[in-house]
Design a protein around this motif. Structure first.
Motif, PDB file in Angstrom:
ATOM      1  N   HIS A 349       0.766  -1.395  -0.087  1.00 19.24           N
ATOM      2  CA  HIS A 349       0.038   0.073   0.046  1.00 19.24           C
ATOM      3  C   HIS A 349       0.882   1.402  -0.054  1.00 19.24           C
ATOM      4  O   HIS A 349       0.509   2.437  -0.243  1.00 19.24           O
ATOM      5  N   ARG A 350       2.083   1.220   0.426  1.00 19.52           N
ATOM      6  CA  ARG A 350       2.996   2.372   0.273  1.00 19.52           C
ATOM      7  C   ARG A 350       3.734   2.496  -0.939  1.00 19.52           C
ATOM      8  O   ARG A 350       5.023   3.291  -1.382  1.00 19.52           O
ATOM      9  N   ASN A 351       3.552   1.603  -1.971  1.00 19.34           N
ATOM     10  CA  ASN A 351       4.450   1.522  -3.253  1.00 19.34           C
ATOM     11  C   ASN A 351       4.130   3.058  -3.824  1.00 19.34           C
ATOM     12  O   ASN A 351       3.210   3.492  -4.076  1.00 19.34           O
ATOM     13  N   GLU A 352       5.354   3.600  -4.149  1.00 20.85           N
ATOM     14  CA  GLU A 352       5.541   4.784  -4.779  1.00 20.85           C
ATOM     15  C   GLU A 352       5.450   4.960  -6.174  1.00 20.85           C
ATOM     16  O   GLU A 352       5.468   5.753  -6.895  1.00 20.85           O
ATOM     17  N   MET A 353       5.620   3.561  -6.924  1.00 20.48           N
ATOM     18  CA  MET A 353       5.835   3.539  -8.454  1.00 20.48           C
ATOM     19  C   MET A 353       4.600   2.905  -9.119  1.00 20.48           C
ATOM     20  O   MET A 353       3.913   1.904  -8.405  1.00 20.48           O
ATOM     21  N   ASP A 354       4.093   3.649  -9.961  1.00 20.86           N
ATOM     22  CA  ASP A 354       3.047   3.262 -10.736  1.00 20.86           C
ATOM     23  C   ASP A 354       3.367   2.086 -11.528  1.00 20.86           C
ATOM     24  O   ASP A 354       4.505   2.001 -12.004  1.00 20.86           O
ATOM     25  N   PHE A 358       7.941  -2.430  -7.563  1.00 18.44           N
ATOM     26  CA  PHE A 358       7.526  -2.019  -6.052  1.00 18.44           C
ATOM     27  C   PHE A 358       8.841  -1.154  -5.688  1.00 18.44           C
ATOM     28  O   PHE A 358       9.917  -1.589  -5.857  1.00 18.44           O
ATOM     29  N   LYS A 359       8.593  -0.029  -5.122  1.00 18.90           N
ATOM     30  CA  LYS A 359       9.404   0.910  -4.789  1.00 18.90           C
ATOM     31  C   LYS A 359       8.836   1.829  -4.014  1.00 18.90           C
ATOM     32  O   LYS A 359       7.973   2.563  -4.048  1.00 18.90           O
ATOM     33  N   ILE A 360       9.620   2.038  -2.580  1.00 17.99           N
ATOM     34  CA  ILE A 360       9.303   3.008  -1.446  1.00 17.99           C
ATOM     35  C   ILE A 360      10.567   3.827  -1.135  1.00 17.99           C
ATOM     36  O   ILE A 360      11.510   2.966  -1.082  1.00 17.99           O
ATOM     37  N   ARG A 407       2.662  -8.786 -15.023  1.00 24.04           N
ATOM     38  CA  ARG A 407       1.773  -7.514 -14.859  1.00 24.04           C
ATOM     39  C   ARG A 407       2.224  -6.551 -16.167  1.00 24.04           C
ATOM     40  O   ARG A 407       1.737  -5.428 -16.269  1.00 24.04           O
ATOM     41  N   TYR A 408       3.213  -6.909 -16.838  1.00 28.13           N
ATOM     42  CA  TYR A 408       3.581  -5.960 -18.124  1.00 28.13           C
ATOM     43  C   TYR A 408       2.371  -5.920 -19.097  1.00 28.13           C
ATOM     44  O   TYR A 408       1.646  -6.771 -19.314  1.00 28.13           O
ATOM     45  N   GLU A 409       2.316  -4.621 -19.792  1.00 27.52           N
ATOM     46  CA  GLU A 409       1.426  -4.425 -20.917  1.00 27.52           C
ATOM     47  C   GLU A 409       2.179  -5.049 -21.988  1.00 27.52           C
ATOM     48  O   GLU A 409       3.507  -5.046 -22.056  1.00 27.52           O
ATOM     49  N   SER A 410       1.412  -5.010 -23.198  1.00 27.69           N
ATOM     50  CA  SER A 410       2.076  -5.782 -24.317  1.00 27.69           C
ATOM     51  C   SER A 410       3.257  -4.786 -24.654  1.00 27.69           C
ATOM     52  O   SER A 410       4.267  -5.277 -25.102  1.00 27.69           O
ATOM     53  N   TRP A 411       3.267  -3.460 -24.881  1.00 22.25           N
ATOM     54  CA  TRP A 411       4.131  -2.627 -25.350  1.00 22.25           C
ATOM     55  C   TRP A 411       5.353  -2.568 -24.619  1.00 22.25           C
ATOM     56  O   TRP A 411       6.679  -2.266 -24.847  1.00 22.25           O
ATOM     57  N   ILE A 434      11.955   9.023 -10.903  1.00 23.87           N
ATOM     58  CA  ILE A 434      10.869   8.544 -11.726  1.00 23.87           C
ATOM     59  C   ILE A 434       9.929   7.801 -11.060  1.00 23.87           C
ATOM     60  O   ILE A 434      10.332   6.782 -10.361  1.00 23.87           O
ATOM     61  N   SER A 435       8.709   8.086 -11.122  1.00 27.09           N
ATOM     62  CA  SER A 435       7.728   7.529 -10.302  1.00 27.09           C
ATOM     63  C   SER A 435       6.698   6.587 -11.069  1.00 27.09           C
ATOM     64  O   SER A 435       5.904   6.039 -10.813  1.00 27.09           O
ATOM     65  N   SER A 436       6.671   6.781 -12.442  1.00 30.81           N
ATOM     66  CA  SER A 436       5.860   6.273 -13.462  1.00 30.81           C
ATOM     67  C   SER A 436       6.688   5.034 -14.080  1.00 30.81           C
ATOM     68  O   SER A 436       7.752   5.260 -14.481  1.00 30.81           O
ATOM     69  N   PHE A 437       6.100   3.806 -14.015  1.00 32.02           N
ATOM     70  CA  PHE A 437       6.900   2.755 -14.688  1.00 32.02           C
ATOM     71  C   PHE A 437       6.578   2.992 -16.195  1.00 32.02           C
ATOM     72  O   PHE A 437       7.694   2.515 -16.894  1.00 32.02           O
ATOM     73  N   ASP A 438       5.707   3.505 -16.465  1.00 30.72           N
ATOM     74  CA  ASP A 438       5.434   3.835 -18.034  1.00 30.72           C
ATOM     75  C   ASP A 438       6.678   4.723 -18.627  1.00 30.72           C
ATOM     76  O   ASP A 438       7.184   4.401 -19.528  1.00 30.72           O
ATOM     77  N   GLU A 439       7.133   5.577 -17.688  1.00 33.22           N
ATOM     78  CA  GLU A 439       8.069   6.314 -18.232  1.00 33.22           C
ATOM     79  C   GLU A 439       9.583   5.895 -18.118  1.00 33.22           C
ATOM     80  O   GLU A 439      10.329   6.067 -18.916  1.00 33.22           O
ATOM     81  N   TRP A 440       9.463   4.846 -17.156  1.00 32.42           N
ATOM     82  CA  TRP A 440      10.930   4.163 -17.045  1.00 32.42           C
ATOM     83  C   TRP A 440      11.024   3.451 -18.389  1.00 32.42           C
ATOM     84  O   TRP A 440      11.854   3.240 -19.035  1.00 32.42           O
ATOM     85  N   VAL A 441       9.793   2.583 -18.770  1.00 31.23           N
ATOM     86  CA  VAL A 441       9.933   1.701 -19.992  1.00 31.23           C
ATOM     87  C   VAL A 441      10.223   2.648 -21.209  1.00 31.23           C
ATOM     88  O   VAL A 441      11.035   2.055 -21.995  1.00 31.23           O
ATOM     89  N   ARG A 442       9.652   3.806 -21.277  1.00 30.83           N
ATOM     90  CA  ARG A 442       9.862   4.506 -22.420  1.00 30.83           C
ATOM     91  C   ARG A 442      11.274   5.136 -22.576  1.00 30.83           C
ATOM     92  O   ARG A 442      11.748   5.338 -23.636  1.00 30.83           O
ATOM     93  N   LEU A 443      11.818   5.192 -21.343  1.00 28.74           N
ATOM     94  CA  LEU A 443      13.425   5.684 -21.598  1.00 28.74           C
ATOM     95  C   LEU A 443      14.189   4.223 -22.117  1.00 28.74           C
ATOM     96  O   LEU A 443      15.112   4.477 -22.862  1.00 28.74           O
ATOM     97  N   ASP A 444      13.750   3.093 -21.532  1.00 33.02           N
ATOM     98  CA  ASP A 444      14.543   1.856 -22.234  1.00 33.02           C
ATOM     99  C   ASP A 444      14.030   1.954 -23.586  1.00 33.02           C
ATOM    100  O   ASP A 444      15.110   1.445 -24.465  1.00 33.02           O
TER     101      ASP A 444
END
Length: 473
Positions: A349-354, A358-360, A407-411, A434-444
């Protein structure tokens, strides 16, 4: 090279062979002057046997260029591609020269001469290719070696192609006219180019006009209508090229192979440049092995600090998935208390990453000394062994755990098309911000789209200050 087949191709091959032969002689001359001035090494002279050697290696250079596709008819090739082929040919050729020197015992030729030849050969070939590139471009501007092409289609792609051709007169393309689909209303012209007819008129147009090539500029939904045109071009012996969105925007290369009479089209979403991939792997091996040796004292100190400050194993076994979702085991220095994975459920419930990660910020499971290791990424040093083994690379997307992958989306999964790495764009841009996993993936994905050896080097150089500041954790 941007040349017509047969005659012009032979001219370029002869130029490459001659340039390589001249490079041997120039390197001999430089080495002789160097030896006279310094007295270092043994004097060398060009003998009758050396002439045969020069001729043989000059032909070998042409064969290497040919294997790299440097002589394939491609009017749209860039000067950068020409120079890239020069680099590849020089590296491959010099490696073969060294191998021949070792096995055939060219005792009178110093190895330092071969290195001198490598630099001279690269310089001379680069000058030759640059000169030929601009000479060919200038000749086409003056009306020499131009091609008459017929365009198929009248949509946005056709207009885009016409605009590009007009802005690149050095390509040497003269657009004779446009053929539209039968369902369209025939107008006089498109973008200043005359409309000559519809699909049904293609055979007549090939008989009444001088056409060197046909270029198809239609969207994928009209591909079924061009079958008749392709069959007609095959009968008439006219070359056809296709400019289409059929292959999408993510593909890096399209290759057609013939196996037992079957034409197989391979669509690659990542680069398959074997030479650059080989150099990247050599860099991974060299850097990881040196770092493992040089950092041994630091690794021992970290190990002692972990053992002295907390109970539990020294290393944390990290089960992750790598290239093409293949699982492998990697290791980090343990920075958390025992049974940290079991405690994770109570902290979700304390996860700070979308997203699936998991990251706090202030994770209560992390030990005091572990916080220091994490801040400066010291806990990740054991992963150098995974880099050395080949499971990981120095630079690449963040590794994924099996629970995350589920839990990954297709892209998101496209990041698994290359090896994971110790660092990447997310590291140098401060992954703690970076708090958004989508942003993390976009950088990759940005890394995958723009990958080059230069980008890897740039990221590695930027990672050092990021780690020292503790901003990459």
């Amino acid at each position: 090279m941007i040349w017509r087949p047969t005659y012009h191709r032979r001219v370029v091959q002869a130029a490459d062979a001659l340039t390589t032969a001249v490079s041997f002689v120039a390197a001999f001359s430089l080495w002789e002057r160097f030896q006279r001035l310094t007295g270092i090494g043994i004097p060398i002279r060009i003998t009758t046997d050396d002439i045969a050697l020069i001729v043989g290696f000059s032909l070998l250079w042409v064969i290497i260029f040919n294997r790299l596709g440097a002589y394939s008819f491609q009017r749209f090739a860039s000067l950068w591609k020409e120079l890239t082929n020069v680099v590849k040919t020089t590296i491959i050729g010099v490696c073969l020269f060294f191998a021949a020197h070792y096995f055939l015992r060219f005792g009178h030729i110093p190895r330092t001469y071969i290195i001198t030849f490598a630099f001279v050969n690269f310089l001379f070939l680069a000058l030759e290719k640059t000169s030929l590139f601009y000479v060919a471009k200038e000749l086409r501007k003056r009306g020499i070696n131009r091609k008459r092409v017929l365009l198929i289609g009248d949509g946005d792609k056709t207009r885009d192609f016409i605009d590009v051709v007009k802005n690149n007169i050095g390509w040497g393309l003269d657009i004779v006219g446009i053929v539209k689909t039968a369902s369209e209303n025939l107008t006089c012209e498109t973008s200043g180019i005359k409309i000559l007819g519809d699909y049904e008129d293609i055979e007549r147009l090939l008989h009444t006009h001088i056409i060197d090539e046909i270029i198809v500029c239609v969207p994928i939904d009209q591909f079924g209508q061009i079958r008749k045109i392709i069959e007609c071009c095959e009968r008439e012996g006219v070359q056809i090229r296709i400019y289409s969105d059929f292959f999408g925007k993510l593909l890096k290369k399209v290759r057609v192979d013939n196996a037992y009479g079957m034409s197989i089209v391979s669509l690659m979403t990542t680069t398959d440049d074997e030479l650059r991939q080989y150099i990247k792997r050599l860099m991974d091996i060299a850097v990881s092995s040196v770092m493992l040796i040089v950092l041994t004292p630091l690794l021992l100190i970290i190990a002692l600090l972990i053992k002295a400050t907390s109970k539990g194993p020294l290393l944390y076994q990290w089960n992750v998935v790598g290239l093409n979702k293949k699982p492998f085991k990697s290791w980090k220095f343990r920075t958390m208390v025992l049974k940290a994975d079991q405690m994770k459920t109570d902290l979700l419930h304390r996860n700070e990453m979308d997203g699936p990660v998991f990251k706090i910020k202030n994770d209560p499971r992390v030990t005091k000394i572990g916080k220091i290791f994490r801040k400066f990424s010291l806990d990740e040093l054991p992963q150098l062994w995974s880099v050395f083994k080949g499971d990981m690379s120095l630079v690449g997307p963040r590794p994924a755990g099996p629970h995350e992958l589920a839990r990954y989306e297709s892209w998101h999964r496209r990041k698994l098309s290359v090896k994971p790495g110790l660092t990447c764009l997310w590291q140098v841009k401060g992954r703690n911000k970076i708090s958004s996993f989508d942003e993390w993936v976009r950088l990759d994905l940005e890394y995958i789209e723009n990958w080059s050896l230069g980008l890897d080097l740039k990221i590695l150089l930027k990672t050092i200050p990021a780690v020292l500041r503790g901003s990459g954790s």
